[in-house]
Design a protein around this motif. Structure first.
Motif, PDB file in Angstrom:
ATOM      1  N   LEU A 124       0.808  -1.279   0.126  1.00 51.84           N
ATOM      2  CA  LEU A 124      -0.025  -0.119   0.179  1.00 51.84           C
ATOM      3  C   LEU A 124       1.111   1.390  -0.193  1.00 51.84           C
ATOM      4  O   LEU A 124       0.305   2.444  -0.251  1.00 51.84           O
ATOM      5  CB  LEU A 124      -1.006   0.160   1.389  1.00 51.84           C
ATOM      6  CG  LEU A 124      -1.958  -0.993   1.254  1.00 51.84           C
ATOM      7  CD1 LEU A 124      -2.901  -1.090   2.512  1.00 51.84           C
ATOM      8  CD2 LEU A 124      -3.009  -0.809   0.209  1.00 51.84           C
ATOM      9  N   PHE A 149       3.127  -4.440 -10.094  1.00 53.20           N
ATOM     10  CA  PHE A 149       1.737  -4.113 -10.583  1.00 53.20           C
ATOM     11  C   PHE A 149       1.470  -3.359 -11.770  1.00 53.20           C
ATOM     12  O   PHE A 149       0.425  -3.494 -12.630  1.00 53.20           O
ATOM     13  CB  PHE A 149       1.060  -3.724  -9.376  1.00 53.20           C
ATOM     14  CG  PHE A 149      -0.390  -3.643  -9.414  1.00 53.20           C
ATOM     15  CD1 PHE A 149      -1.145  -4.611  -9.900  1.00 53.20           C
ATOM     16  CD2 PHE A 149      -1.294  -2.537  -9.032  1.00 53.20           C
ATOM     17  CE1 PHE A 149      -2.569  -4.495 -10.065  1.00 53.20           C
ATOM     18  CE2 PHE A 149      -2.747  -2.504  -9.044  1.00 53.20           C
ATOM     19  CZ  PHE A 149      -3.313  -3.652  -9.731  1.00 53.20           C
ATOM     20  N   PHE A 199      -3.873  -8.783  -1.426  1.00 52.12           N
ATOM     21  CA  PHE A 199      -3.500  -7.937  -2.580  1.00 52.12           C
ATOM     22  C   PHE A 199      -3.077  -8.803  -3.648  1.00 52.12           C
ATOM     23  O   PHE A 199      -3.189  -8.552  -5.072  1.00 52.12           O
ATOM     24  CB  PHE A 199      -2.639  -6.975  -2.342  1.00 52.12           C
ATOM     25  CG  PHE A 199      -1.366  -7.421  -1.688  1.00 52.12           C
ATOM     26  CD1 PHE A 199      -1.278  -7.652  -0.340  1.00 52.12           C
ATOM     27  CD2 PHE A 199      -0.274  -7.345  -2.245  1.00 52.12           C
ATOM     28  CE1 PHE A 199      -0.105  -8.117   0.203  1.00 52.12           C
ATOM     29  CE2 PHE A 199       1.033  -8.140  -2.242  1.00 52.12           C
ATOM     30  CZ  PHE A 199       1.072  -8.179  -0.480  1.00 52.12           C
ATOM     31  N   TRP A 200      -2.257  -9.778  -3.259  1.00 48.25           N
ATOM     32  CA  TRP A 200      -1.548 -10.620  -4.460  1.00 48.25           C
ATOM     33  C   TRP A 200      -2.871 -11.619  -5.317  1.00 48.25           C
ATOM     34  O   TRP A 200      -2.708 -11.644  -6.367  1.00 48.25           O
ATOM     35  CB  TRP A 200      -0.744 -11.619  -3.766  1.00 48.25           C
ATOM     36  CG  TRP A 200       0.217 -12.207  -5.039  1.00 48.25           C
ATOM     37  CD1 TRP A 200       1.183 -11.785  -5.666  1.00 48.25           C
ATOM     38  CD2 TRP A 200       0.443 -13.641  -5.163  1.00 48.25           C
ATOM     39  NE1 TRP A 200       1.799 -12.487  -6.691  1.00 48.25           N
ATOM     40  CE2 TRP A 200       1.009 -13.748  -6.205  1.00 48.25           C
ATOM     41  CE3 TRP A 200      -0.311 -14.591  -4.527  1.00 48.25           C
ATOM     42  CZ2 TRP A 200       1.755 -14.933  -6.529  1.00 48.25           C
ATOM     43  CZ3 TRP A 200      -0.230 -16.337  -5.008  1.00 48.25           C
ATOM     44  CH2 TRP A 200       1.025 -16.356  -6.105  1.00 48.25           C
ATOM     45  N   ILE A 217      -4.314  -9.289  -7.641  1.00 43.41           N
ATOM     46  CA  ILE A 217      -3.377  -9.138  -8.900  1.00 43.41           C
ATOM     47  C   ILE A 217      -3.511 -10.289  -9.713  1.00 43.41           C
ATOM     48  O   ILE A 217      -3.622 -10.344 -10.749  1.00 43.41           O
ATOM     49  CB  ILE A 217      -1.918  -8.892  -8.356  1.00 43.41           C
ATOM     50  CG1 ILE A 217      -1.834  -7.556  -7.539  1.00 43.41           C
ATOM     51  CG2 ILE A 217      -1.108  -9.015  -9.540  1.00 43.41           C
ATOM     52  CD1 ILE A 217      -0.558  -7.379  -7.130  1.00 43.41           C
ATOM     53  N   ALA A 247     -10.645  -4.551 -15.043  1.00 45.77           N
ATOM     54  CA  ALA A 247      -9.444  -4.477 -13.965  1.00 45.77           C
ATOM     55  C   ALA A 247      -9.806  -3.548 -12.997  1.00 45.77           C
ATOM     56  O   ALA A 247      -9.308  -3.753 -11.793  1.00 45.77           O
ATOM     57  CB  ALA A 247      -8.062  -4.382 -14.735  1.00 45.77           C
ATOM     58  N   VAL A 262      -9.691  -1.435   2.328  1.00 44.88           N
ATOM     59  CA  VAL A 262      -8.539  -0.623   1.815  1.00 44.88           C
ATOM     60  C   VAL A 262      -7.578  -1.192   0.838  1.00 44.88           C
ATOM     61  O   VAL A 262      -7.159  -0.508  -0.148  1.00 44.88           O
ATOM     62  CB  VAL A 262      -7.550  -0.395   3.247  1.00 44.88           C
ATOM     63  CG1 VAL A 262      -6.442   0.486   2.903  1.00 44.88           C
ATOM     64  CG2 VAL A 262      -8.602   0.437   4.045  1.00 44.88           C
ATOM     65  N   VAL A 263      -7.073  -2.510   1.022  1.00 45.75           N
ATOM     66  CA  VAL A 263      -6.369  -3.194   0.178  1.00 45.75           C
ATOM     67  C   VAL A 263      -6.906  -3.424  -1.160  1.00 45.75           C
ATOM     68  O   VAL A 263      -6.236  -3.095  -2.322  1.00 45.75           O
ATOM     69  CB  VAL A 263      -5.921  -4.416   0.900  1.00 45.75           C
ATOM     70  CG1 VAL A 263      -4.748  -5.165  -0.109  1.00 45.75           C
ATOM     71  CG2 VAL A 263      -5.163  -4.253   2.277  1.00 45.75           C
ATOM     72  N   SER A 281      -7.671  -0.484  -3.491  1.00 46.20           N
ATOM     73  CA  SER A 281      -6.427  -0.187  -4.000  1.00 46.20           C
ATOM     74  C   SER A 281      -6.054  -0.792  -5.162  1.00 46.20           C
ATOM     75  O   SER A 281      -5.507  -0.461  -6.317  1.00 46.20           O
ATOM     76  CB  SER A 281      -5.203   0.000  -2.876  1.00 46.20           C
ATOM     77  OG  SER A 281      -5.561   0.869  -1.852  1.00 46.20           O
ATOM     78  N   VAL A 282      -6.219  -2.239  -5.017  1.00 42.29           N
ATOM     79  CA  VAL A 282      -5.837  -3.044  -6.202  1.00 42.29           C
ATOM     80  C   VAL A 282      -6.671  -2.812  -7.461  1.00 42.29           C
ATOM     81  O   VAL A 282      -6.175  -2.649  -8.538  1.00 42.29           O
ATOM     82  CB  VAL A 282      -5.699  -4.367  -5.743  1.00 42.29           C
ATOM     83  CG1 VAL A 282      -5.529  -5.224  -6.900  1.00 42.29           C
ATOM     84  CG2 VAL A 282      -4.770  -4.794  -4.683  1.00 42.29           C
TER      85      VAL A 282
END
Lengths: 295, 321
Positions: A234, A253, B144-145, B148, B163, B262-263, B266-267
């Motif tokens: 983050l 990313f 998060f991963w 992705i 996406a 939050v995570v 963001s992704v």
């Protein structure tokens, strides 16, 4: 209940632990990742922090490509031409080290406060447990994000944030074990023999409270590594000068949508294997140490 | 019941007060937003004027009490960046976050609980082993991963799902919702799924161990003796018996999902309040950070209270304590 140091109970623990193939897989994977992290600089093809070793002409090469100097990048390179294999090894080192330091400090701090709360009871207990309750009512990631928002990025700050969110789990468990243990006869015997509070707590009560702690320390070690990676991803965790796995994933990313998957995916795999190995071990430890399952 | 609720409410209010002091002191004691808000060539006079207009020249405790009285009137300060009420800015983004968290929880419930039931009805069977391995993966995969990975597979390689963003929304009572349009659903599914893995794993495990335990109890054996099939026993009696811990976990993890959004936001560039807080932290927008934390804590206390109420409705014994 026998003490954890008796040879028979150690042997029993080993035979119970090795009974689960999944737990052994976890242990093997963890030894592998921790081993790579430990001897990292010796086996890494490149020092990813050494700007002289990095060639910008080699940037964003796909896995298995040949570099300009004829060397092969097995896992590709990132946007600065850094060898991903080396970056992952160094990142793993950072991540495991920070997780280990944070969970060890949380273990010592939480166990100490839990022992004090359970042994002293009264207002000391009330104060410590109210703090624990307050913290447990807010998800740990939020506490960590806000702490880092206030303190800023940095190795010390992220360790502080991880310890702050993790000590409560140790304190809560040790306190409840301690409340049970302090009523037992061996503690009264110690009091009658004139032992000091410190001696009774550390030599007699503490060893008998540690069994559930082994599970928590494994889980929290995994949790610390995952949380650090999330925070660094983050952009509120580690500074860019200390690339951890989370930072590598976040840096990759931006290239993902062009199909340059390796910069994000391989560090993520390393992270997954590390966290998974610890969780597999913790799962089985939980089964072994749960007294309901032992009878 | 009324006394029980009153006590819980009082505890909640006290917690919010303590948290407000911690957050305010923490966020306001460190860092100087002036460096960001005024141009670097600003004179000392303009700096002072800006400081005074924002009220940053007063002692900290005065700032706290004016913050508290304003907060009670629904005013959590003016965002340094947006130049409007921080609460308004967050409230505009709250529905997107709640939609994401609710959809994730829905997915976790409809996949996790049935899976747990099937696994628990036959311990050691194929479903049980799948759940064991699946859930430890669900607990270990960083949110998060996995996001992705989903983007890479569905958006980049297959190109069938978007996406980022929220897609078309429909206004329902003035609140924009994504899940009512096809385009919105297409945008919602990946972030919601990536966020749902953690509660799915927890619910699956909890249901499994609950079913195994309950099936060996007297009431389940009696129901079996009455000629009920195993499926009937589970749906009629066992699920009701294990509903308490499930309700607790759903409640607690709903809060965790809002935090973990939050995570995910963001992704996936999901325009919710989680993405907003990360941007605000990077821009040193202190009123925004404080408002976000205050709103979250009130939200968590509210969720905890709801769980307590549900708990006491499900189990009359709780009310007596």
């Amino acid at each position: 209940m026998s003490t954890a140091t008796a040879p028979t109970s150690t042997r029993r623990f080993v035979s119970l632990f090795t009974a689960s193939p999944l737990a052994l897989v976890g242990l093997a994977l963890f030894i592998l990742t921790a081993g790579i992290a430990l001897i990292g600089p010796m086996i890494a093809p490149q020092n990813p922090y050494d700007l002289a070793a990095i060639n910008l002409l080699d940037s964003r090469l796909s896995p298995g490509s040949e570099g300009i100097d004829g060397n092969i990048y097995w896992l590709g390179t990132d946007g600065h031409g850094r060898d991903m294999t080396s970056a992952i090894i160094y990142g793993l080192r950072t991540s495991i080290m920070i997780g280990l330091i944070a969970s060890t400090i949380a273990l010592v701090l939480g166990t100490t406060l839990g022992l004090i709360a359970g042994y002293a009871r009264g207002w000391v207990d009330a104060v410590i447990m109210r703090i624990v309750d307050l913290q447990l009512s807010v998800p740990s990631i939020l506490i960590a994000i806000v702490l880092l928002a206030v303190l800023g990025r940095g190795v010390g700050n992220i360790i502080l944030a991880l310890v702050t969110v993790q000590w409560v789990y140790f304190a809560r468990t040790v306190r409840s074990s301690c409340l049970i243990e302090r009523e037992k006869e061996y503690v009264q015997a110690g009091v009658l023999m004139g032992f000091s509070h410190a001696r009774i707590l550390l030599r007699h009560i503490l060893p008998n409270c540690l069994s559930p702690v082994t599970v928590i320390v494994t889980v929290e070690f995994a949790h610390a590594i995952a949380l650090e990676a999330t925070l660094s991803f983050l952009g509120v965790g580690l500074p860019i000068t200390e690339p951890s796995l989370g930072y590598l994933i976040s840096a990759g990313f931006s290239y993902l949508l062009n199909g340059e998957y390796w910069i994000s995916i391989f560090p993520g795999l390393a992270l997954l294997v590390t966290v998974l190995s610890l969780n597999l071990i913790a799962d089985h430890l939980r089964d072994i140490t749960d007294p309901r399952l032992q009878r | 019941m009324a006394l029980f609720l009153f006590r819980r409410l009082l505890q909640g209010v006290l917690m919010i007060l303590v948290a407000s002091v911690l957050i305010f002191v923490g966020v306001y004691a460190i860092g100087d937003p002036m460096a960001l808000l005024v141009p670097p060539d600003a004179t000392t006079e303009t700096m002072e004027a800006a400081r005074q207009s924002l009220g940053l020249d007063r002692p900290l405790y005065v700032q706290y009490f004016s913050f508290l009285t304003n907060a009670l009137q629904g005013d959590l300060g003016i965002s340094f960046v947006f130049r409007e009420s921080a609460l308004t800015v967050i409230m505009e983004r709250l529905p997107a976050t709640l939609e994401l968290a609710s959809t994730s929880m829905f997915l976790a419930i409809v996949i996790g609980i049935p899976f747990g039931v099937i696994a628990g009805m036959k311990p050691g069977g194929l479903a049980d082993r799948a759940l064991l391995i699946g859930s430890v993966l669900g607990l270990s995969l960083p949110t998060f991963w996995i996001g992705i990975l989903l983007i890479l597979f569905f958006a980049v390689n297959l190109g069938i799902l978007p996406a980022s963003g929220r897609g078309d929304t429909v206004e329902v009572f003035g609140v924009a919702l994504s899940f009512l349009t096809l385009d919105g659903l297409r945008h919602l599914i990946l972030p919601a799924f990536s966020l749902s893995l953690l509660p799915m794993a927890i619910l699956g495990r909890l249901t499994r161990s609950g079913v195994i335990e309950a099936m060996s109890l007297d009431f389940a054996r009696f129901a079996r003796a009455q000629g009920n099939t195993r499926a009937q026993i589970v749906t009629r009696y066992v699920l009701r018996y294990i509903s308490m811990p499930l309700v607790t976990v759903v409640g607690i993890y709903f809060g965790t999902l809002i935090a973990f959004a939050v995570v995910t936001e963001s992704v996936f560039s999901w325009p919710g309040m989680g993405k907003l807080i990360i941007e605000s932290i990077n821009q040193l927008d202190r009123p925004m950070v404080v408002a976000y934390m205050m709103l979250s804590i009130v939200l968590f206390m509210f969720i905890n209270l709801m769980v307590d109420i549900l708990y006491s409705l499900l189990d009359p014994r709780v009310r007596l304590k």
